[in-house]
Design an enzyme around this catalytic site. Sequence first.
Site, PDB file in Angstrom:
ATOM      1  N   THR A  65       0.797  -1.236   0.000  1.00 13.43           N
ATOM      2  CA  THR A  65       0.000   0.000   0.000  1.00 13.43           C
ATOM      3  C   THR A  65       0.831   1.288   0.000  1.00 13.43           C
ATOM      4  O   THR A  65       0.413   2.257  -0.649  1.00 13.43           O
ATOM      5  CB  THR A  65      -0.993   0.016   1.179  1.00 13.43           C
ATOM      6  OG1 THR A  65      -0.306  -0.318   2.393  1.00 13.43           O
ATOM      7  CG2 THR A  65      -2.116  -0.978   0.948  1.00 13.43           C
ATOM      8  N   GLN A  86      -1.132  -8.416 -24.811  1.00 10.93           N
ATOM      9  CA  GLN A  86      -0.358  -8.931 -23.670  1.00 10.93           C
ATOM     10  C   GLN A  86      -0.430  -7.948 -22.502  1.00 10.93           C
ATOM     11  O   GLN A  86      -0.625  -8.333 -21.350  1.00 10.93           O
ATOM     12  CB  GLN A  86       1.114  -9.110 -24.064  1.00 10.93           C
ATOM     13  CG  GLN A  86       1.404 -10.269 -24.988  1.00 10.93           C
ATOM     14  CD  GLN A  86       2.902 -10.472 -25.136  1.00 10.93           C
ATOM     15  OE1 GLN A  86       3.666 -10.374 -24.177  1.00 10.93           O
ATOM     16  NE2 GLN A  86       3.330 -10.754 -26.350  1.00 10.93           N
ATOM     17  N   ARG A 113      -3.474  -7.685 -20.075  1.00  9.89           N
ATOM     18  CA  ARG A 113      -3.680  -8.754 -19.092  1.00  9.89           C
ATOM     19  C   ARG A 113      -3.366  -8.267 -17.673  1.00  9.89           C
ATOM     20  O   ARG A 113      -3.794  -8.887 -16.702  1.00  9.89           O
ATOM     21  CB  ARG A 113      -2.817  -9.972 -19.437  1.00  9.89           C
ATOM     22  CG  ARG A 113      -3.292 -10.691 -20.699  1.00  9.89           C
ATOM     23  CD  ARG A 113      -2.398 -11.889 -21.018  1.00  9.89           C
ATOM     24  NE  ARG A 113      -2.432 -12.874 -19.945  1.00  9.89           N
ATOM     25  CZ  ARG A 113      -3.382 -13.779 -19.767  1.00  9.89           C
ATOM     26  NH1 ARG A 113      -4.419 -13.816 -20.594  1.00  9.89           N
ATOM     27  NH2 ARG A 113      -3.316 -14.649 -18.784  1.00  9.89           N
ATOM     28  N   HIS A 114      -2.612  -7.191 -17.563  1.00  4.23           N
ATOM     29  CA  HIS A 114      -2.380  -6.564 -16.258  1.00  4.23           C
ATOM     30  C   HIS A 114      -3.592  -5.691 -15.966  1.00  4.23           C
ATOM     31  O   HIS A 114      -3.702  -4.570 -16.456  1.00  4.23           O
ATOM     32  CB  HIS A 114      -1.084  -5.755 -16.291  1.00  4.23           C
ATOM     33  CG  HIS A 114       0.121  -6.599 -16.533  1.00  4.23           C
ATOM     34  ND1 HIS A 114       0.902  -7.101 -15.504  1.00  4.23           N
ATOM     35  CD2 HIS A 114       0.669  -7.075 -17.681  1.00  4.23           C
ATOM     36  CE1 HIS A 114       1.879  -7.831 -16.008  1.00  4.23           C
ATOM     37  NE2 HIS A 114       1.765  -7.827 -17.327  1.00  4.23           N
ATOM     38  N   GLU A 142      -8.404   3.481 -24.676  1.00  9.20           N
ATOM     39  CA  GLU A 142      -7.717   3.203 -25.941  1.00  9.20           C
ATOM     40  C   GLU A 142      -8.335   3.974 -27.102  1.00  9.20           C
ATOM     41  O   GLU A 142      -9.535   4.249 -27.130  1.00  9.20           O
ATOM     42  CB  GLU A 142      -7.770   1.694 -26.236  1.00  9.20           C
ATOM     43  CG  GLU A 142      -6.949   1.279 -27.448  1.00  9.20           C
ATOM     44  CD  GLU A 142      -6.899  -0.235 -27.644  1.00  9.20           C
ATOM     45  OE1 GLU A 142      -6.260  -0.687 -28.606  1.00  9.20           O
ATOM     46  OE2 GLU A 142      -7.511  -0.957 -26.828  1.00  9.20           O
ATOM     47  N   TYR A 143      -7.500   4.294 -28.062  1.00  9.49           N
ATOM     48  CA  TYR A 143      -7.932   4.900 -29.326  1.00  9.49           C
ATOM     49  C   TYR A 143      -9.012   4.018 -29.941  1.00  9.49           C
ATOM     50  O   TYR A 143      -8.855   2.806 -30.027  1.00  9.49           O
ATOM     51  CB  TYR A 143      -6.720   4.987 -30.253  1.00  9.49           C
ATOM     52  CG  TYR A 143      -6.944   5.681 -31.572  1.00  9.49           C
ATOM     53  CD1 TYR A 143      -6.690   7.039 -31.718  1.00  9.49           C
ATOM     54  CD2 TYR A 143      -7.373   4.969 -32.693  1.00  9.49           C
ATOM     55  CE1 TYR A 143      -6.865   7.670 -32.939  1.00  9.49           C
ATOM     56  CE2 TYR A 143      -7.556   5.595 -33.914  1.00  9.49           C
ATOM     57  CZ  TYR A 143      -7.299   6.948 -34.031  1.00  9.49           C
ATOM     58  OH  TYR A 143      -7.475   7.570 -35.239  1.00  9.49           O
ATOM     59  N   LEU A 181       2.215   2.751  -8.383  1.00  7.29           N
ATOM     60  CA  LEU A 181       3.597   2.282  -8.441  1.00  7.29           C
ATOM     61  C   LEU A 181       3.732   0.811  -8.068  1.00  7.29           C
ATOM     62  O   LEU A 181       4.543   0.087  -8.662  1.00  7.29           O
ATOM     63  CB  LEU A 181       4.478   3.153  -7.534  1.00  7.29           C
ATOM     64  CG  LEU A 181       5.974   2.852  -7.548  1.00  7.29           C
ATOM     65  CD1 LEU A 181       6.558   3.008  -8.947  1.00  7.29           C
ATOM     66  CD2 LEU A 181       6.708   3.767  -6.558  1.00  7.29           C
ATOM     67  N   HIS A 227       4.992  -4.529 -10.467  1.00  9.69           N
ATOM     68  CA  HIS A 227       4.634  -5.903 -10.830  1.00  9.69           C
ATOM     69  C   HIS A 227       4.696  -6.083 -12.348  1.00  9.69           C
ATOM     70  O   HIS A 227       5.231  -7.087 -12.846  1.00  9.69           O
ATOM     71  CB  HIS A 227       3.237  -6.238 -10.316  1.00  9.69           C
ATOM     72  CG  HIS A 227       2.778  -7.622 -10.664  1.00  9.69           C
ATOM     73  ND1 HIS A 227       3.365  -8.752 -10.137  1.00  9.69           N
ATOM     74  CD2 HIS A 227       1.807  -8.067 -11.515  1.00  9.69           C
ATOM     75  CE1 HIS A 227       2.779  -9.826 -10.634  1.00  9.69           C
ATOM     76  NE2 HIS A 227       1.842  -9.436 -11.478  1.00  9.69           N
ATOM     77  N   ARG A 279       7.535  -7.963 -17.319  1.00 14.06           N
ATOM     78  CA  ARG A 279       7.729  -7.580 -18.718  1.00 14.06           C
ATOM     79  C   ARG A 279       9.125  -7.057 -19.028  1.00 14.06           C
ATOM     80  O   ARG A 279       9.492  -6.993 -20.204  1.00 14.06           O
ATOM     81  CB  ARG A 279       6.679  -6.539 -19.116  1.00 14.06           C
ATOM     82  CG  ARG A 279       5.243  -7.025 -18.933  1.00 14.06           C
ATOM     83  CD  ARG A 279       4.980  -8.329 -19.655  1.00 14.06           C
ATOM     84  NE  ARG A 279       3.583  -8.750 -19.523  1.00 14.06           N
ATOM     85  CZ  ARG A 279       3.072  -9.839 -20.091  1.00 14.06           C
ATOM     86  NH1 ARG A 279       3.848 -10.629 -20.817  1.00 14.06           N
ATOM     87  NH2 ARG A 279       1.800 -10.157 -19.922  1.00 14.06           N
TER      88      ARG A 279
END
Length: 302
Positions: free
Chosen positions: A89, A109, A112-113, A120-121, A213, A218, A223
């Site tokens: 936290t 991909q 998925r987070h 999104e456009y 953050l 994560h 990635r």
Amino acid sequence: MPLSSEQLAEIDAQRAHTAPTRRVVSPGMESHLYRAHPVLDHGFVRVIDYMGDDAAICQAARVSYGTGTKSVQNDEGLIRYLMRHWHSTPFEMCELKLHVKLPVFVARQWIRHRTANVNEYSARYSILDREFYIPAPEHVAAQSAVNNQGRGEALQGEEAARVLEILKADSARCYDNYEAMIGQEGQQGLARELARMNLPANIYTQWYWKVDLHNLFHFLRLRADAHAQYEIRVYAETMCRLVADWVPFAYKAFEDYRLGAVNLSAQMVDSLRRMLAGEAVTQETSGLSAREWREFQDVIGR
């Protein structure tokens, strides 16, 4: 990274504007605000806004009324403690908003987070640009023989050229048909929300992505890892550089305890202790599967 003159002028105008504030300001991040950092052949990452800094993490951890303690060393030590012991936290009190331009298959991909806010456009309202990700020859690789999700050796010579030509030709043909279906002046044409279905997954999209953050770390742990697909990894690596300038103490702790660290199972720890005691441990006596043993050997450098 083809930015139009209008887009560059808009960025310059944003960067020229300043305002007095009582908010926490991170000098390292201020230098990145609105600037487009190129990624892949047409992509970029831009910092649109941020909240908090290293001191904000400490303030939240101490539930204090002012800034963190006056000792920089104490703040850094607290942040490292929080990271080392998997606290979450305090890191969630810092947030980052990015403007990202990326290929659709990378976006699938990325999305998925699910712990971020995304807009999104829309190809229902707007016509997508004729921009496609075409990998550099050194990144055109065969399927890995040991990893169903990974790449093997790079294709060479005529085979690589053949694949690249297919990618370029298919991308151009799909976009030509997309334009034709939408229709020319005087034609009714197909609705944009339907015409878009024929576009390939290497076409570029854009979105605004806001995340705290803790969840950003994560994302970066997964990635920016060497095992991540190259096309998303280069975005993560760019973001790592931004975060390092934004919250240097937190990022250093993240590097040490997450990005550069490894997780060992109970059997791996037991095997390592036996090795340190002088025992000749094998895969058969370790209690590890063949794949686990291979990963363990990689970790200990054998």
